[in-house]
Write a protein that holds these residues in place. Structure first.
Motif, PDB file in Angstrom:
ATOM      1  N   MET A 135       0.827  -1.200   0.000  1.00 28.87           N
ATOM      2  CA  MET A 135       0.000   0.000   0.000  1.00 28.87           C
ATOM      3  C   MET A 135       0.864   1.252   0.000  1.00 28.87           C
ATOM      4  SD  MET A 135      -3.258  -0.740   2.470  1.00 28.87           S
ATOM      5  CE  MET A 135      -2.253  -1.093   3.903  1.00 28.87           C
ATOM      6  N   GLN A 136       1.971   1.206   0.700  1.00 25.15           N
ATOM      7  CA  GLN A 136       2.827   2.380   0.807  1.00 25.15           C
ATOM      8  C   GLN A 136       3.634   2.619  -0.461  1.00 25.15           C
ATOM      9  OE1 GLN A 136       5.158   1.507   4.270  1.00 25.15           O
ATOM     10  NE2 GLN A 136       3.589   2.209   5.709  1.00 25.15           N
ATOM     11  N   ASN A 137       3.931   1.541  -1.213  1.00 24.69           N
ATOM     12  CA  ASN A 137       4.834   1.657  -2.354  1.00 24.69           C
ATOM     13  C   ASN A 137       4.135   1.693  -3.703  1.00 24.69           C
ATOM     14  OD1 ASN A 137       7.037   1.550  -0.584  1.00 24.69           O
ATOM     15  ND2 ASN A 137       7.058  -0.688  -0.603  1.00 24.69           N
ATOM     16  N   SER A 138       2.824   1.506  -3.719  1.00 21.63           N
ATOM     17  CA  SER A 138       2.125   1.467  -4.996  1.00 21.63           C
ATOM     18  C   SER A 138       1.314   2.743  -5.225  1.00 21.63           C
ATOM     19  CB  SER A 138       1.179   0.255  -5.053  1.00 21.63           C
ATOM     20  OG  SER A 138       0.450   0.270  -6.262  1.00 21.63           O
ATOM     21  N   SER A 139       1.385   3.247  -6.448  1.00 20.79           N
ATOM     22  CA  SER A 139       0.608   4.429  -6.820  1.00 20.79           C
ATOM     23  C   SER A 139      -0.587   4.042  -7.678  1.00 20.79           C
ATOM     24  CB  SER A 139       1.490   5.416  -7.587  1.00 20.79           C
ATOM     25  OG  SER A 139       1.998   4.805  -8.768  1.00 20.79           O
ATOM     26  N   GLN A 140      -0.817   2.725  -7.860  1.00 19.21           N
ATOM     27  CA  GLN A 140      -1.876   2.262  -8.750  1.00 19.21           C
ATOM     28  C   GLN A 140      -2.953   1.479  -8.012  1.00 19.21           C
ATOM     29  OE1 GLN A 140       0.659   0.122 -11.601  1.00 19.21           O
ATOM     30  NE2 GLN A 140       0.247   1.732 -13.071  1.00 19.21           N
ATOM     31  N   LEU A 141      -3.062   1.663  -6.722  1.00 21.99           N
ATOM     32  CA  LEU A 141      -4.069   0.935  -5.965  1.00 21.99           C
ATOM     33  C   LEU A 141      -5.469   1.443  -6.301  1.00 21.99           C
ATOM     34  CD1 LEU A 141      -2.410   0.706  -2.439  1.00 21.99           C
ATOM     35  CD2 LEU A 141      -2.813  -1.165  -4.017  1.00 21.99           C
ATOM     36  N   PRO A 142      -6.460   0.573  -6.262  1.00 17.75           N
ATOM     37  CA  PRO A 142      -7.841   1.005  -6.508  1.00 17.75           C
ATOM     38  C   PRO A 142      -8.346   1.839  -5.341  1.00 17.75           C
ATOM     39  CG  PRO A 142      -7.796  -1.268  -5.790  1.00 17.75           C
ATOM     40  CD  PRO A 142      -6.368  -0.869  -5.985  1.00 17.75           C
ATOM     41  N   PRO A 143      -9.439   2.570  -5.515  1.00 18.53           N
ATOM     42  CA  PRO A 143      -9.941   3.439  -4.443  1.00 18.53           C
ATOM     43  C   PRO A 143     -10.488   2.660  -3.248  1.00 18.53           C
ATOM     44  CG  PRO A 143     -11.450   3.420  -6.307  1.00 18.53           C
ATOM     45  CD  PRO A 143     -10.209   2.735  -6.766  1.00 18.53           C
ATOM     46  N   LYS A 144     -10.912   1.425  -3.451  1.00 19.86           N
ATOM     47  CA  LYS A 144     -11.445   0.617  -2.355  1.00 19.86           C
ATOM     48  C   LYS A 144     -10.572  -0.617  -2.185  1.00 19.86           C
ATOM     49  CE  LYS A 144     -16.204   2.105  -3.202  1.00 19.86           C
ATOM     50  NZ  LYS A 144     -17.580   1.673  -3.523  1.00 19.86           N
ATOM     51  N   ILE A 145      -9.899  -0.708  -1.032  1.00 25.21           N
ATOM     52  CA  ILE A 145      -8.979  -1.822  -0.835  1.00 25.21           C
ATOM     53  C   ILE A 145      -9.405  -2.634   0.377  1.00 25.21           C
ATOM     54  CG2 ILE A 145      -7.087  -0.542  -1.875  1.00 25.21           C
ATOM     55  CD1 ILE A 145      -5.942  -0.158   0.915  1.00 25.21           C
ATOM     56  N   ALA A 146      -8.794  -3.812   0.531  1.00 24.85           N
ATOM     57  CA  ALA A 146      -9.111  -4.708   1.640  1.00 24.85           C
ATOM     58  C   ALA A 146      -7.822  -5.221   2.268  1.00 24.85           C
ATOM     59  CB  ALA A 146      -9.960  -5.885   1.155  1.00 24.85           C
ATOM     60  N   TRP A 147      -7.877  -5.428   3.575  1.00 22.51           N
ATOM     61  CA  TRP A 147      -6.767  -6.035   4.299  1.00 22.51           C
ATOM     62  C   TRP A 147      -7.089  -7.519   4.455  1.00 22.51           C
ATOM     63  CZ3 TRP A 147      -2.061  -4.436   6.163  1.00 22.51           C
ATOM     64  CH2 TRP A 147      -1.447  -5.243   7.109  1.00 22.51           C
ATOM     65  N   MET A 148      -6.306  -8.387   3.772  1.00 24.28           N
ATOM     66  CA  MET A 148      -6.669  -9.798   3.728  1.00 24.28           C
ATOM     67  C   MET A 148      -5.657 -10.686   4.465  1.00 24.28           C
ATOM     68  SD  MET A 148      -5.707 -10.784  -0.223  1.00 24.28           S
ATOM     69  CE  MET A 148      -5.889 -12.528   0.143  1.00 24.28           C
ATOM     70  N   ALA A 149      -4.942 -10.109   5.442  1.00 27.44           N
ATOM     71  CA  ALA A 149      -3.896 -10.868   6.129  1.00 27.44           C
ATOM     72  C   ALA A 149      -4.248 -11.166   7.579  1.00 27.44           C
ATOM     73  CB  ALA A 149      -2.579 -10.098   6.064  1.00 27.44           C
ATOM     74  N   CYS A 150      -5.498 -10.997   7.939  1.00 29.73           N
ATOM     75  CA  CYS A 150      -5.919 -11.181   9.322  1.00 29.73           C
ATOM     76  C   CYS A 150      -6.383 -12.629   9.531  1.00 29.73           C
ATOM     77  CB  CYS A 150      -7.052 -10.202   9.641  1.00 29.73           C
ATOM     78  SG  CYS A 150      -7.654 -10.285  11.317  1.00 29.73           S
ATOM     79  N   HIS A 151      -5.876 -13.284  10.587  1.00 33.37           N
ATOM     80  CA  HIS A 151      -6.231 -14.679  10.817  1.00 33.37           C
ATOM     81  C   HIS A 151      -6.222 -14.995  12.307  1.00 33.37           C
ATOM     82  CE1 HIS A 151      -1.870 -14.351   9.840  1.00 33.37           C
ATOM     83  NE2 HIS A 151      -1.756 -15.026  10.968  1.00 33.37           N
ATOM     84  N   PHE A 152      -6.654 -16.194  12.647  1.00 31.50           N
ATOM     85  CA  PHE A 152      -6.671 -16.618  14.045  1.00 31.50           C
ATOM     86  C   PHE A 152      -5.242 -16.845  14.530  1.00 31.50           C
ATOM     87  CE2 PHE A 152     -10.666 -18.374  12.214  1.00 31.50           C
ATOM     88  CZ  PHE A 152     -11.524 -17.504  12.857  1.00 31.50           C
ATOM     89  N   SER A 153      -4.978 -16.381  15.752  1.00 32.67           N
ATOM     90  CA  SER A 153      -3.638 -16.494  16.299  1.00 32.67           C
ATOM     91  C   SER A 153      -3.273 -17.962  16.552  1.00 32.67           C
ATOM     92  CB  SER A 153      -3.537 -15.716  17.610  1.00 32.67           C
ATOM     93  OG  SER A 153      -2.305 -15.987  18.246  1.00 32.67           O
ATOM     94  N   PRO A 154      -2.088 -18.395  16.127  1.00 29.86           N
ATOM     95  CA  PRO A 154      -1.653 -19.755  16.443  1.00 29.86           C
ATOM     96  C   PRO A 154      -1.109 -19.874  17.860  1.00 29.86           C
ATOM     97  CG  PRO A 154      -0.017 -18.672  15.080  1.00 29.86           C
ATOM     98  CD  PRO A 154      -1.158 -17.704  15.219  1.00 29.86           C
ATOM     99  N   TYR A 155      -1.026 -18.743  18.569  1.00 23.55           N
ATOM    100  CA  TYR A 155      -0.409 -18.743  19.901  1.00 23.55           C
ATOM    101  C   TYR A 155      -1.366 -18.320  21.018  1.00 23.55           C
ATOM    102  CZ  TYR A 155       3.499 -18.501  16.659  1.00 23.55           C
ATOM    103  OH  TYR A 155       4.357 -18.737  15.620  1.00 23.55           O
ATOM    104  N   GLY A 156      -2.563 -17.838  20.670  1.00 28.51           N
ATOM    105  CA  GLY A 156      -3.496 -17.378  21.686  1.00 28.51           C
ATOM    106  C   GLY A 156      -4.927 -17.632  21.269  1.00 28.51           C
TER     107      GLY A 156
END
Length: 225
Positions: free
Chosen positions: A2-23
């Protein structure tokens, strides 16, 4: 990215969220997002022993702080009772628009996140089981190969079709296709161009689809959108 791209669409999603393997909570919640973004929670890590109340609180705090437009529960563990129970709790507890994968949406009243539409399937038929529901459609770019023989028809996916290949247009299926035949079989290769996707989304809007979610790297690379 997100910080390095100038071609991102106007509506983005964060898709890296998951259940913790430690808690018992979540891992990799975003620290910052543009207002109006979508937060996606997956079940790559099995939700065994995780606390539904804690997870709902974490998601609520994150979406309120970052002004997210909604949450997508991209759960794929079909035979996991804990996933089903957690999906039901979250769709009832979260205060923002929430969608859940179609394999967990039968007994829910929230939006349903529907799997990608194969090129050989009419859009209306794909959406028919969820008529009357608010639908979020996964926008996949895979093509399809249909092979017809005396034994019947078999379908295989085509992961990286060439959107600029020459072929015939099918306006009802919103795709392009080619056909090859010999004495033993006929083979149809189906894929979508950027114009096909545009027409697909226009029809989808008339049939109850309120959001389309796709992988930007693929969409931008293969369609220029």
């Amino acid at each position: 990215e997100m910080q390095n791209s100038s071609q991102l669409p106007p509506k983005i999603a964060w898709m890296a969220c998951h259940f913790s393997p430690y808690g018992t909570g979540l891992s990799n919640l975003p620290r910052e997002l543009p207002p109006g973004s979508l937060l996606i929670l997956d079940d790559v890590t099995p939700p065994h022993g995780h606390d539904p109340v804690l997870i709902a609180e974490q998601l609520t705090q994150c979406t309120e702080l970052l002004q997210c437009r909604g949450i997508l529960l991209d759960f794929q563990r079909r035979n996991c009772p804990e996933t089903a129970a957690l999906a039901k709790h979250l769709t009832q507890a979260l205060p923002c628009p929430t969608a859940v994968s179609d394999c967990f949406a039968d007994d829910q009243s929230c939006s349903v996140f529907l799997s990608p539409l194969p090129p050989s399937v009419p859009l209306e038929a794909h959406l028919a089981p969820w008529k009357g529901r608010d639908i979020w459609l996964e926008l996949g770019l895979e093509g399809e190969i249909l092979t017809l023989t005396e034994q019947g028809c078999t379908a295989t996916s085509l992961p990286y079709p060439d959107p600029d290949a020459d072929g015939f247009s099918d306006e009802n299926l919103h795709c392009h296709y080619t056909m090859e035949a010999n004495e033993k079989a006929a083979r149809f290769t189906l894929w979508r161009t950027s114009e096909d996707i545009k027409q697909l989304l226009e029809e989808a809007e008339t049939l109850g689809v309120t959001a389309a979610v796709g992988l930007f790297q693929e969409l931008h690379r293969f369609t220029g959108q």
